[in-house]
Design an enzyme around this catalytic site. Structure first.
Site, short mmCIF file in Angstrom:
data_model
loop_
_atom_site.label_atom_id
_atom_site.label_comp_id
_atom_site.label_asym_id
_atom_site.label_seq_id
_atom_site.Cartn_x
_atom_site.Cartn_y
_atom_site.Cartn_z
N ASP A 32 0.83 -1.74 -0.24
CA ASP A 32 0.22 -0.09 0.17
C ASP A 32 0.49 1.09 -0.01
OD1 ASP A 32 -3.30 0.65 0.87
OD2 ASP A 32 -1.79 1.75 1.58
N LYS A 37 -0.57 2.40 7.27
CA LYS A 37 -2.07 1.20 7.25
C LYS A 37 -0.85 0.47 7.26
CE LYS A 37 -5.32 2.45 4.55
NZ LYS A 37 -5.55 2.36 2.74
N THR A 87 -12.32 3.11 -5.63
CA THR A 87 -12.77 3.67 -6.53
C THR A 87 -13.79 4.94 -6.30
OG1 THR A 87 -13.94 2.57 -7.11
CG2 THR A 87 -12.09 2.24 -8.37
N THR A 123 -14.07 -2.12 -7.75
CA THR A 123 -14.78 -2.06 -8.51
C THR A 123 -15.12 -1.12 -9.58
OG1 THR A 123 -16.56 -2.67 -7.10
CG2 THR A 123 -17.55 -1.70 -8.36
N GLU A 150 -15.69 -8.35 -6.79
CA GLU A 150 -15.60 -8.61 -4.86
C GLU A 150 -17.04 -8.00 -4.33
OE1 GLU A 150 -13.44 -10.02 -2.99
OE2 GLU A 150 -15.31 -10.22 -1.99
N LEU A 152 -17.95 -8.61 -1.52
CA LEU A 152 -17.90 -8.91 0.29
C LEU A 152 -18.61 -8.00 0.94
CD1 LEU A 152 -16.16 -6.43 1.77
CD2 LEU A 152 -13.86 -8.00 0.85
N ARG A 153 -19.63 -7.76 1.97
CA ARG A 153 -20.65 -7.16 2.85
C ARG A 153 -19.48 -6.39 3.95
NH1 ARG A 153 -24.93 -10.61 4.12
NH2 ARG A 153 -23.20 -12.18 4.16
N PHE A 251 -33.46 -7.47 1.53
CA PHE A 251 -32.94 -6.30 1.75
C PHE A 251 -34.36 -5.80 1.55
CE2 PHE A 251 -28.61 -4.92 0.67
CZ PHE A 251 -28.29 -5.50 0.96
N CYS A 262 -20.17 2.04 -0.97
CA CYS A 262 -20.36 0.98 -1.84
C CYS A 262 -21.99 1.17 -3.26
CB CYS A 262 -20.19 -0.18 -1.81
SG CYS A 262 -18.99 -0.94 -1.63
#
Ligand code: UDX
Length: 437
Positions: A32, A37, A87, A123, A150, A152-153, A251, A262
């Protein structure tokens, strides 16, 4: 031969992916541009809250398979490079900012070894992968690029990465698919559905999945508006339509709507991209999805005015929840904080409680008041708002809370509290999409 893997960008997605790839048995290095981080991850601390991830990170570091570096050359002997950089939405429009995706590609392209594979996970707007592949091959012809979105939540990041409900790979040839089959051999052995697509379809799968989820939430929030106007109850309506397996009950939780890093930005970037493609009419409806979502926040403030007073100056409001959803400390585009800030701007004094997100919230909204105790937060409040459905808020004893507030008015912005219990304890209880009786 065991593959050696690199992960470029160790934010939410990258840190999770790196730890999970190591858990699958690969040697993994995460890089990174943010040295703080990297130092934190290398020391076994994740700089955000995600259940189970810190434990996994520490156990994988202890195996010696997982390492982190701020020196990009650490990736040069890896076989597969996952690009996991952010992004975000651009400052002056709806589109996605692709600066990090292209800068990371340009940084790694000259140093990766022949035969290695770059795999995009971020994304991106459709068409980005093909452009990146072209750029990569121009610099380093004996490499390739694939796309592996991806899903993932937050709050379930580890589970979603180790046990995804499907794996989607965008490839241009079978050799590349074969390498990805090696990466995901364990998942394939567990019969995880494997969807092979071309590059644009793989990119589109991700944004269309998010657009569909956002549509489902805004649909039920539109029904909440209708229920309010007609005297119905959206929670009963959602339950009833959800029994139809074609609709499904997930949902469909009406309330103050979606936020986070997201759904909102992906929706907007998708709209912007459709325009560039000359297909903007097809996604015109997503503008409404975005508006319905933002309107839920305004409707919440209208309820506050209706139940308390048009003039909010001098009123004391307690807010339960700051994170954009429970089990997360993420406050990016959090409906809870947006509502809190707007109420404060209208002249009320707002105190916010959250079990995990206070320090992130403080950085974004320093003018709000914060408390790490529910009791202290609601003390002398004229009205209490429930805006993030943490489990601990469902466990509150409304009788005990009644004794602390100035006026027992609760507005449930997530339709998650037990209305009968609160009313029985003497509270005036309101919620979006439910009639007053
Ligand atoms: C989402 C997608 O689910 C995931 O697949 C993608 O990879 C990233 O974006 P996440 O942002 O973690 O994941 O949150 P998610 O659980 O999808 O919730 C999004 C928002 O919708 C939250 O603000 C949540 O509170 C809200 N929501 C969700 C509702 O308002 N009602 C619901 O019924 C469900």
């Amino acid at each position: 031969m065991t593959l050696k893997i690199s992960v470029i960008g160790t934010g939410y997605l990258g840190a999770t992916h790196a730890a999970c790839m190591s858990h699958l048995g690969f040697e993994v290095v995460g890089v990174d541009i943010d040295p703080a981080k990297i130092a934190s991850l290398a020391a076994g601390t994740i700089p955000f809250y995600e259940p189970g991830l810190q434990e996994l990170l520490q156990s994988e570091l202890a195996t010696g398979r997982l390492s982190f570096s701020s020196d990009l050359s650490a990736i040069s002997d890896c076989d597969v490079h996952f690009i996991c950089v952010g992004t975000p939405q651009v400052a002056d429009g709806l589109a996605a900012d692709l600066t990090y995706v292209f800068s990371s590609l340009n940084a790694i392209a000259p140093i990766i070894k022949p035969g290695s594979l770059v795999v995009g996970k971020s994304t991106v707007p459709v068409g980005t992968a093909a452009k990146m592949r072209e750029q990569l091959l121009a610099i380093n012809p004996d490499t390739d690029l694939a796309w592996n979105p991806e899903f993932l939540r937050e709050g379930f990041a580890v589970e979603d990465t180790l046990k995804p409900n499907r794996l989607v790979v965008g490839v241009t040839n079978s050799k590349t698919e074969e390498i990805l089959r090696q990466v995901y051999a364990k998942n394939l052995a567990e019969e995880t559905p494997w969807v092979v697509a071309d590059l644009p379809t793989a990119e589109l799968v991700k944004v269309s999945a998010n657009a569909f989820l956002a549509t489902k939430i805004s649909f039920i929030n539109a029904m909440a508006e209708i229920c309010e106007a007609a005297g119905g109850d959206v929670t009963v309506l959602a339950k009833a339509i959800g029994y139809d397996p074609r609709i499904g009950n997930r949902f469909l939780q009406a309330g103050i709507g979606f936020g986070g890093g997201c759904l909102p930005k992906d929706l907007r970037a998708f709209i912007a991209r459709s325009k560039e493609l000359g297909a903007d009419q097809a996604l015109e409806f997503l503008r409404d999805i975005d508006s319905i979502n933002l309107r839920a926040r305004t409707r919440m403030i209208e309820l506050v005015r209706k139940d308390l007073s048009e003039d909010l100056r001098g009123k004391k409001i307690a807010v339960l929840g700051a994170a954009f959803k429970p089990d997360s400390d993420d406050v990016r585009d959090s409906p809870a904080l947006d509502i809190s800030a707007q109420i404060q701007a209208a002249g009320a004094t707002v105190t916010v409680h959250d079990p995990k997100a206070i320090s992130n919230a403080q950085k974004r909204f320093p003018a709000l008041n914060y408390s790490d105790s529910i009791e202290e937060c609601v003390k002398e409040a004229d009205l209490v708002l429930h805006l993030t459905e943490w489990k601990l808020y469902r466990e509150i004893d409304p009788v005990q809370l009644h004794s602390l507030v100035a006026q027992p008015i609760m507005i449930d912005g997530r339709n998650a509290l037990d209305r009968d219990k609160w009313r029985a304890a003497g509270w005036k209880f309101r919620a979006l999409g439910r009639s007053e009786n």
